[in-house]
Design a protein around this motif. Structure first.
Motif, PDB file in Angstrom:
ATOM      1  N   LEU A  29      24.372  27.829   0.695  1.00 20.64           N
ATOM      2  CA  LEU A  29      24.928  29.052   1.283  1.00 20.64           C
ATOM      3  C   LEU A  29      24.010  30.250   1.106  1.00 20.64           C
ATOM      4  O   LEU A  29      24.219  31.288   1.731  1.00 20.64           O
ATOM      5  CB  LEU A  29      26.298  29.351   0.681  1.00 20.64           C
ATOM      6  CG  LEU A  29      27.381  28.312   0.947  1.00 20.64           C
ATOM      7  CD1 LEU A  29      28.723  28.791   0.431  1.00 20.64           C
ATOM      8  CD2 LEU A  29      27.477  28.006   2.435  1.00 20.64           C
ATOM      9  N   GLY A  84      25.981  32.121   3.828  1.00 16.73           N
ATOM     10  CA  GLY A  84      27.323  32.426   3.346  1.00 16.73           C
ATOM     11  C   GLY A  84      27.827  33.759   3.851  1.00 16.73           C
ATOM     12  O   GLY A  84      28.980  33.884   4.280  1.00 16.73           O
ATOM     13  N   LEU A 135      34.053  31.277   0.564  1.00 15.99           N
ATOM     14  CA  LEU A 135      33.138  32.352   0.958  1.00 15.99           C
ATOM     15  C   LEU A 135      33.582  33.690   0.382  1.00 15.99           C
ATOM     16  O   LEU A 135      32.753  34.509  -0.035  1.00 15.99           O
ATOM     17  CB  LEU A 135      33.061  32.426   2.485  1.00 15.99           C
ATOM     18  CG  LEU A 135      32.445  31.211   3.178  1.00 15.99           C
ATOM     19  CD1 LEU A 135      32.630  31.310   4.690  1.00 15.99           C
ATOM     20  CD2 LEU A 135      30.970  31.071   2.838  1.00 15.99           C
ATOM     21  N   GLU A 183      32.753  33.818  -3.305  1.00 11.54           N
ATOM     22  CA  GLU A 183      31.327  34.120  -3.526  1.00 11.54           C
ATOM     23  C   GLU A 183      31.103  35.625  -3.471  1.00 11.54           C
ATOM     24  O   GLU A 183      30.330  36.181  -4.260  1.00 11.54           O
ATOM     25  CB  GLU A 183      30.484  33.427  -2.454  1.00 11.54           C
ATOM     26  CG  GLU A 183      30.516  31.913  -2.515  1.00 11.54           C
ATOM     27  CD  GLU A 183      29.388  31.337  -3.341  1.00 11.54           C
ATOM     28  OE1 GLU A 183      28.232  31.716  -3.111  1.00 11.54           O
ATOM     29  OE2 GLU A 183      29.677  30.509  -4.223  1.00 11.54           O
TER      30      GLU A 183
END
Length: 677
Positions: free
Chosen positions: A393, A411, A508, A511
């Motif tokens: 990502l 990402g 996502l 993150e």
């Protein structure tokens, strides 16, 4: 349709084909308004591209409301008539005389006052329209441009009239009026010409009820022309209209009026239906009427794998909302993700081997599968082994010029794309929501209390309407890279079986949360979010959910202590399902080293559960097992795809614990076997 449908659209293709084809018997049948609902990137526009391709050469029209200016309902009907009136080899062209006459009557430059004057003005308007013979040729040219560029401009009135006059060029003006205008006047005014005068007067009014009356009558004319065109002679297919992004530019106004007219006509003239099959798309459930809200299993939105004409068919007296047929587009199955790898011929074989990673990472989200395949292909071309895809990502997206380090990572690009349609403050609010196992817990715990009122009150509604809520995923060996079917362990006691965020979107967002700093000297955004939700679970007596958030805060020692107390019970199944439940907690990847996941499992156990790690009999294997299962919750740690190196660690720790167990050893050995090649 001969061309094979794209991956994930087989059921939708069968539904559209079933409705598009006309049965051999002469009897008409009602047609649904098929609304394809899906999140951004779910393949809505791709589906319309497919249907446009396979129906080429038949009466079909397409409008993208996201690319077109706002149109009144009658303008949409006129636009569709313009596109449907195109010539096709071997097919009798469609004619729209009633709509044409009504369109002439509402032209802004025309002012009708009485029957005699109206007759003269309409005859003059017809003669002038005929003199624009070049408009027909220009219409064909414009249509070709529309097809090739995928645009949906609103054609000018002169151009439309020129195209709609086809077939009537040589008919005397008086004859055309006499054969056409009798349809008008059937609902109120004494004569047809009186209604056309009234239509003209209303078209020049600013009153909303007058504008609605014009929209209604011209849309009625559009449908009446279609019914008349199909009443004589044999046609193999209905007209297909593809409407993309109906949630833009007030696109639903035309559809709401159309289904209302259909419902009324079905009651007044049973058995006579228009031949217009509409396939529309929307990224939000707000575009369709009724109580649908986008939750998993919403009974008002039909799953694609069960969609059919028989499933939809309404009663004769069905209300307008029942003429809609909302269908939820699905994500790709694992085998379809594998087949999609063939789109990248250079690395097709190696990408197909990466299917377990790609499918578990994206859960088959169509657009994301393509993006991840492209990113992996780039890494493989650069010489990266399929064992070293941990930083997938963080890979810069391909394309563009200059230094790859300046390109945004995959990402971030994927997260921005998936949240399309949310406002800036809603996007910011979605990030902390991902910290909770369920969005409901995020709201109820007060996690959003410090956000703006708009974000706090609307973010969950928007995520639900955009179909980002997902049925809870069973936590067991299958979701950690093991073999066998999923769902063999019931949900852990105390867990909320409420909808969750789509796992790919949640990953996502997590993150992003992990990278957000906190106030100076205070906890990070990650720490604050998990402390808030964990404390709320603790207050309401949910120890497993509280442990889940403590593990997200790296408190592995507390988790190991809890499971050490329950280890050795006569029945190991409850202990197992609780272990999977808690170790599904998210993890800050920044703390991991570049070593193999099994080595990271040992490091996590030593770093975050040192007391347990000192006990080689049960403490150490339990700490390493909990750490390994925690790592395995992220598909990027289950490498290489298909034969995760981490599985050996999990299997070995289960076997070691089985040797130390006083009871139910076979259950632990069975679990170890699920992670054995």
């Amino acid at each position: 349709m001969v061309q094979a449908p794209p991956a994930g659209l087989g059921e939708i293709d069968a539904l559209v084909h079933e409705c598009w084809s006309r049965p051999s018997r002469a009897q008409d049948r009602a047609l649904p308004l098929i609304a394809l609902l899906g999140r951004p990137g779910s393949g809505k526009t791709f589906a319309l591209d497919h249907f446009e391709t396979v129906t080429r050469g038949a009466p079909a029209a397409r409008i993208d409301f996201a690319a077109a200016d706002a149109q009144r309902p009658y303008e949409v009907a006129v636009h569709l008539a313009f596109l449907l009136a195109r010539k096709h080899t071997g097919i009798r062209p469609l004619r729209f005389p009633r709509l044409l006459l009504g369109l002439l009557a509402v032209q802004p430059e025309l002012s009708l006052t009485d029957r005699e004057q109206a007759t003269r003005e309409l005859r003059s308007a017809l003669r002038q329209a005929r003199s624009r013979g070049a408009a027909v040729d220009a219409g064909e040219g414009i249509t070709t441009i529309v097809d090739s560029l995928g645009l949906s401009p609103i054609p000018g009135t002169d151009l439309i009239i020129g195209v709609l006059l086809r077939g009537f060029e040589y008919m005397p003006t008086r004859t055309f009026l006499n054969q056409t205008y009798h349809w008008y006047g059937s609902l109120g005014p004494p004569t047809a010409m009186d209604e056309l005068v009234e239509l003209n007067l209303r078209s020049r009014s600013t009153a909303e009820e007058h504008r609605e009356a014009v929209d209604r009558r011209l849309c009625e004319a559009f449908l009446a022309d279609l019914r008349a065109a199909y009443a004589h002679g044999r046609r193999d297919h209905n007209c297909l209209v593809l409407l993309d992004n109906i949630d833009h530019s007030r696109g639903t106004r035309f559809l709401d009026l159309l289904v209302r007219l259909r419902a009324e006509h079905a009651v007044s003239q049973p058995g006579r239906y228009d031949p217009l099959l509409i396939v529309a798309t929307s990224a939000t459930t707000r575009a369709v009427p009724g109580p649908a809200d986008g939750r998993p299993g919403d009974p008002y939105i039909h799953p694609a794998d069960r969609a059919s004409y028989a499933d939809w068919r309404p009663r004769t007296d069905a209300p307008p909302a029942d003429w809609w047929y909302p269908v939820r587009l699905r994500d790709l199955y694992e085998v379809e993700v594998s087949l999609e790898a063939g789109r990248h011929p250079v690395h097709a074989t190696r990408l197909a081997r990466a299917t377990p990673l790609v499918h578990r990472l994206t859960y088959g989200h169509p657009w994301s599968v393509q993006q991840v395949h492209t990113a992996i292909g780039g890494l493989l071309a650069a010489g990266v082994s399929d064992r070293d895809l941990y930083g997938l990502l963080d890979t810069p997206v391909p394309g563009g010029d200059g230094d790859p380090a300046r390109r945004p990572p995959l990402g971030a690009v994927a997260r921005d794309y998936l949240l399309d349609g949310l406002t800036t403050d809603q996007r910011a609010a979605a990030v902390p929501v991902a910290a909770a196992r369920t969005p409901a817990a995020a709201v109820n715990s007060g996690l959003l209390n410090d956000l703006s009122e708009h974000a706090r009150d609307t973010v969950m509604l928007e995520l639900r309407n955009q179909l980002w809520l997902f049925a809870p995923v069973p936590e067991d060996a299958n979701t950690r890279g093991g073999r066998g079917p999923s769902g063999y362990l019931p949900a852990a006691g105390g867990s909320e079986q409420r909808p969750v965020l789509h796992p790919w979107l949640r990953l996502l967002l997590l993150e992003e949360l992990a990278g957000q700093p906190g106030p100076p000297g205070g906890p990070t955004a990650w720490q604050q979010a998990h402390r808030t939700v964990g404390a709320w679970h603790e207050r309401f007596g949910r120890p497993l959910d509280a442990l889940y958030h403590r593990l997200a805060l790296d408190e592995l020692d507390a988790v190991v202590a809890y499971f050490a107390r329950g280890f050795g019970a006569p029945d190991a199944v409850p202990w197992l399902r609780e272990l999977y439940h808690v170790t599904a907690a998210p993890m800050r990847r920044a703390q991991l080293t570049d070593a193999q996941p099994s080595h990271n499992a040992g490091w996590l156990a030593r770093e975050h559960a040192p007391a347990a790690y000192a006990d080689p009999v049960t403490g150490r294997p339990l700490a390493e097992l909990a750490a390994a299962l925690w790592l395995a919750g992220d598909p990027r740690n289950r490498l290489p795809p298909g034969r995760p190196e981490l599985n050996y660690k999990i299997s070995a720790m289960f076997r070691q614990l089985a040797l130390a167990a006083d009871a139910d050893t076979d259950t632990l050995l069975d679990e170890a076997a699920r992670f054995t090649d």
